[in-house]
Design a protein around this motif. Sequence first.
Motif, PDB file in Angstrom:
ATOM      1  N   VAL A  47       3.734  72.229 -60.203  1.00  0.00           N
ATOM      2  CA  VAL A  47       3.936  71.492 -58.959  1.00  0.00           C
ATOM      3  C   VAL A  47       4.117  72.443 -57.782  1.00  0.00           C
ATOM      4  N   ALA A  48       4.725  73.572 -58.010  1.00  0.00           N
ATOM      5  CA  ALA A  48       4.940  74.550 -56.934  1.00  0.00           C
ATOM      6  C   ALA A  48       3.614  75.020 -56.330  1.00  0.00           C
ATOM      7  N   SER A  49       2.522  74.896 -57.062  1.00  0.00           N
ATOM      8  CA  SER A  49       1.205  75.316 -56.561  1.00  0.00           C
ATOM      9  C   SER A  49       0.502  74.252 -55.736  1.00  0.00           C
ATOM     10  N   LEU A  50       1.003  73.037 -55.750  1.00  0.00           N
ATOM     11  CA  LEU A  50       0.326  71.955 -55.043  1.00  0.00           C
ATOM     12  C   LEU A  50       0.148  72.242 -53.556  1.00  0.00           C
ATOM     13  N   CYS A  51       1.186  72.782 -52.936  1.00  0.00           N
ATOM     14  CA  CYS A  51       1.116  73.031 -51.492  1.00  0.00           C
ATOM     15  C   CYS A  51      -0.027  73.978 -51.145  1.00  0.00           C
ATOM     16  N   SER A  52      -0.152  75.057 -51.883  1.00  0.00           N
ATOM     17  CA  SER A  52      -1.222  76.007 -51.565  1.00  0.00           C
ATOM     18  C   SER A  52      -2.594  75.443 -51.933  1.00  0.00           C
ATOM     19  N   LEU A  53      -2.702  74.717 -53.030  1.00  0.00           N
ATOM     20  CA  LEU A  53      -3.985  74.144 -53.428  1.00  0.00           C
ATOM     21  C   LEU A  53      -4.512  73.151 -52.396  1.00  0.00           C
ATOM     22  N   PHE A  54      -3.609  72.350 -51.846  1.00  0.00           N
ATOM     23  CA  PHE A  54      -4.024  71.283 -50.931  1.00  0.00           C
ATOM     24  C   PHE A  54      -3.660  71.556 -49.472  1.00  0.00           C
ATOM     25  N   ASN A  55      -3.246  72.806 -49.179  1.00  0.00           N
ATOM     26  CA  ASN A  55      -2.876  73.183 -47.807  1.00  0.00           C
ATOM     27  C   ASN A  55      -1.821  72.253 -47.209  1.00  0.00           C
ATOM     28  N   ILE A  56      -0.773  72.019 -47.972  1.00  0.00           N
ATOM     29  CA  ILE A  56       0.322  71.152 -47.553  1.00  0.00           C
ATOM     30  C   ILE A  56       1.454  72.032 -47.028  1.00  0.00           C
ATOM     31  N   PRO A  57       1.994  71.728 -45.845  1.00  0.00           N
ATOM     32  CA  PRO A  57       3.128  72.512 -45.348  1.00  0.00           C
ATOM     33  C   PRO A  57       4.323  72.398 -46.298  1.00  0.00           C
ATOM     34  N   GLU A  58       5.057  73.476 -46.435  1.00  0.00           N
ATOM     35  CA  GLU A  58       6.190  73.529 -47.368  1.00  0.00           C
ATOM     36  C   GLU A  58       7.202  72.405 -47.115  1.00  0.00           C
ATOM     37  N   ASP A  59       7.395  72.025 -45.861  1.00  0.00           N
ATOM     38  CA  ASP A  59       8.368  70.976 -45.561  1.00  0.00           C
ATOM     39  C   ASP A  59       7.898  69.589 -45.998  1.00  0.00           C
ATOM     40  N   ARG A  60       6.660  69.471 -46.449  1.00  0.00           N
ATOM     41  CA  ARG A  60       6.115  68.204 -46.958  1.00  0.00           C
ATOM     42  C   ARG A  60       5.907  68.241 -48.472  1.00  0.00           C
ATOM     43  N   ALA A  61       6.344  69.323 -49.101  1.00  0.00           N
ATOM     44  CA  ALA A  61       6.092  69.523 -50.535  1.00  0.00           C
ATOM     45  C   ALA A  61       6.656  68.395 -51.391  1.00  0.00           C
ATOM     46  N   ASP A  62       7.907  68.025 -51.169  1.00  0.00           N
ATOM     47  CA  ASP A  62       8.507  66.960 -51.987  1.00  0.00           C
ATOM     48  C   ASP A  62       7.758  65.644 -51.815  1.00  0.00           C
ATOM     49  N   ALA A  63       7.485  65.259 -50.573  1.00  0.00           N
ATOM     50  CA  ALA A  63       6.798  63.994 -50.323  1.00  0.00           C
ATOM     51  C   ALA A  63       5.399  63.998 -50.958  1.00  0.00           C
TER      52      ALA A  63
END
Length: 123
Positions: free
Chosen positions: A72-88
Amino acid sequence: MSRHSQNWACLQHCGACCRLAPEERQEAIEALTPEQQSQYLAMVGNDGWCIHFDSGARRCRIYAERPDFCRVASLCSLFNIPEDRADAFAIACCRQQIRSVHGGRSLELRKFERLIRSTPPSR
């Protein structure tokens, strides 16, 4: 952080993320590099489930050594999601996958909803 914000947590023994069927996960596959795509597709069993998923225990047999795209920690980088939106983002991904695999009224989805409401922030 709002007092109503939810924090992502993994529902153990759910296994929804181990359903890798390419026809159901095209958006996820497209986010991977060509090397990751090859690895992903090699992990798909004839039934659409990951070959490393223990369906009896509903757990990953290679959890400690699982690929980055399974984390799950890789989702942000894979989908270009800002870290502050990681949980959502992770919560939305899990909800979608749990609904797809177990159903919208499943025990797994109800347990996941309770879990994310009770999980304190990790940061």
